[in-house]
Design an enzyme around this catalytic site. Structure first.
Site, short mmCIF file in Angstrom:
data_model
loop_
_atom_site.label_atom_id
_atom_site.label_comp_id
_atom_site.label_asym_id
_atom_site.label_seq_id
_atom_site.Cartn_x
_atom_site.Cartn_y
_atom_site.Cartn_z
N ARG A 239 0.84 -1.18 0.00
CA ARG A 239 0.00 0.00 0.00
C ARG A 239 0.88 1.24 0.00
O ARG A 239 1.91 1.29 0.66
CB ARG A 239 -0.93 0.02 1.23
CG ARG A 239 -2.12 -0.93 1.14
CD ARG A 239 -3.11 -0.47 0.10
NE ARG A 239 -4.34 -1.25 0.07
CZ ARG A 239 -4.57 -2.27 -0.74
NH1 ARG A 239 -3.62 -2.65 -1.58
NH2 ARG A 239 -5.72 -2.91 -0.71
N GLU A 268 -3.76 7.56 -5.50
CA GLU A 268 -4.10 6.64 -6.58
C GLU A 268 -5.54 6.89 -7.01
O GLU A 268 -6.41 7.07 -6.16
CB GLU A 268 -3.95 5.18 -6.12
CG GLU A 268 -2.52 4.79 -5.80
CD GLU A 268 -2.40 3.32 -5.44
OE1 GLU A 268 -3.42 2.59 -5.49
OE2 GLU A 268 -1.28 2.89 -5.11
N HIS A 286 -0.24 0.03 -9.80
CA HIS A 286 -0.98 -0.82 -8.85
C HIS A 286 -1.63 -2.02 -9.56
O HIS A 286 -2.86 -2.19 -9.55
CB HIS A 286 -2.03 -0.02 -8.09
CG HIS A 286 -2.36 -0.63 -6.75
ND1 HIS A 286 -2.70 0.11 -5.66
CD2 HIS A 286 -2.37 -1.94 -6.34
CE1 HIS A 286 -2.93 -0.69 -4.62
NE2 HIS A 286 -2.74 -1.95 -5.02
#
Length: 319
Positions: A239, A268, A286
């Site tokens: 994360r 994000e 990601h």
């Protein structure tokens, strides 16, 4: 029997959507855009269940406005930092996730990022693509060797252990920090460190595999980057909240950290534009779990949890 109504907030795999449509009255967000707070609150009055992704945020404020009809969130993710779990529990809403099935895919990506960061993948690719490769010498683009190096892993859950297994394939000396020491059969010879600080001192390569919590926010800050051996490489596929990005860039500027591989960021989507100025930072958007096999498995795991819940059973992955 009337089918339960299910809202699927994003475009999941075809196999997942086909199975969902077979067993539930499904509404799918074919626009594949993140569900807003207003979308979530409105949907709670129309659906018995939601399969959200980490792009949908169930804050305490949102949860307080949910309709009693909504009974379960079957997350299409392992991480649940987008969910206020105490608030959801207080409203009697069951929450599940999808562990196990994405461990190998995420660990594969961590290996890609580690290798790419260590061996100048960004600068090398750009050099060839732009036609700038016009010379060679023994000193040209010399990187950091992975084979035989010491790797430190923070978080030896399923993904961390999968990454450790792959690192052993490169004959790496595996060290780890975890909330508790693993049994010998799970550790597979990895060296346990009871503190993060002890681990950092030996981590020529550092890979993060722990969840984002208030306690792990900015886990890697200026002080901890300085504890790494000079010339360390940092990898994060967990994360974005785990890394103080300004502190990372400062460590890169000093040369104390020589490279980083990042699949997640504080903001994000989008990431951090300042990091794009660093050729020694290998970045991906990601996509740790983004393989066809894993996406099918994640969708099916979420549906398995829904099936169990509506059959009056405790879902396998209830949190």
């Amino acid at each position: 029997m009337t089918k339960k109504r299910l809202w699927i907030t994003r475009r999941l795999s075809d196999a997942t959507l086909e199975r969902a449509a077979r067993d539930y009255e499904v509404v799918i967000n074919h626009d594949d855009t993140p569900g807003t707070a207003e979308d979530i609150i409105a949907a709670s009055a129309e659906f018995d269940a939601i399969i959200p992704c980490h792009s949908e945020h169930f804050s305490a404020d949102v949860v307080a406005q949910l309709d009693p009809r909504l009974k379960i969130l079957a997350n299409h993710s392992v991480g649940v930092d987008h969910c206020d779990l105490p608030a959801l529990a207080a409203r009697g809403i069951t929450v599940t996730n999808t562990p196990d099935v994405l461990s190998d895919a995420t660990a594969e990506l961590a290996m890609l990022l580690m290798l790419g960061a260590a061996r100048h993948a960004v600068a090398g690719d750009r050099l060839v693509r732009t036609g700038g490769w016009d010379s060679w010498s023994p000193a040209f683009m010399v990187g950091k060797q992975v084979t035989g190096a010491r790797v430190g892993i923070i978080g030896m859950g399923r993904v961390g252990r999968s990454f450790a297994a792959k690192a052993r394939g490169f004959d790496m000396d595996v060290h780890y920090y975890n909330r508790s020491e693993l049994s010998a059969d799970l550790a597979q010879g990895a060296t346990y460190h009871s503190t993060i600080e002890s681990l950092l001192g030996v981590a020529d390569f550092l890979s993060l595999h722990c969840p984002a919590t208030p306690e792990t926010t900015d886990l890697m800050n200026s002080e901890r980057f300085a504890m790494l051996p000079p010339g360390a490489v940092v990898v994060n596929t967990a994360r974005g909240a785990l890394i103080d990005e300004d502190a990372l860039m400062a460590a890169l500027d000093r040369g104390h950290v020589v490279a980083a591989g990042l699949d997640c960021f504080k903001v994000e989507p989008g990431g951090n534009p300042a990091l794009s100025l660093y050729d020694n930072v290998f970045m991906l958007p990601h996509i740790g779990s983004a393989t066809r096999t894993t996406r099918d498995a994640m969708g099916f795991r979420a549906l398995d949890n829904l099936d169990a819940f509506f059959a009056g059973q405790t879902p396998q992955d209830q949190l």
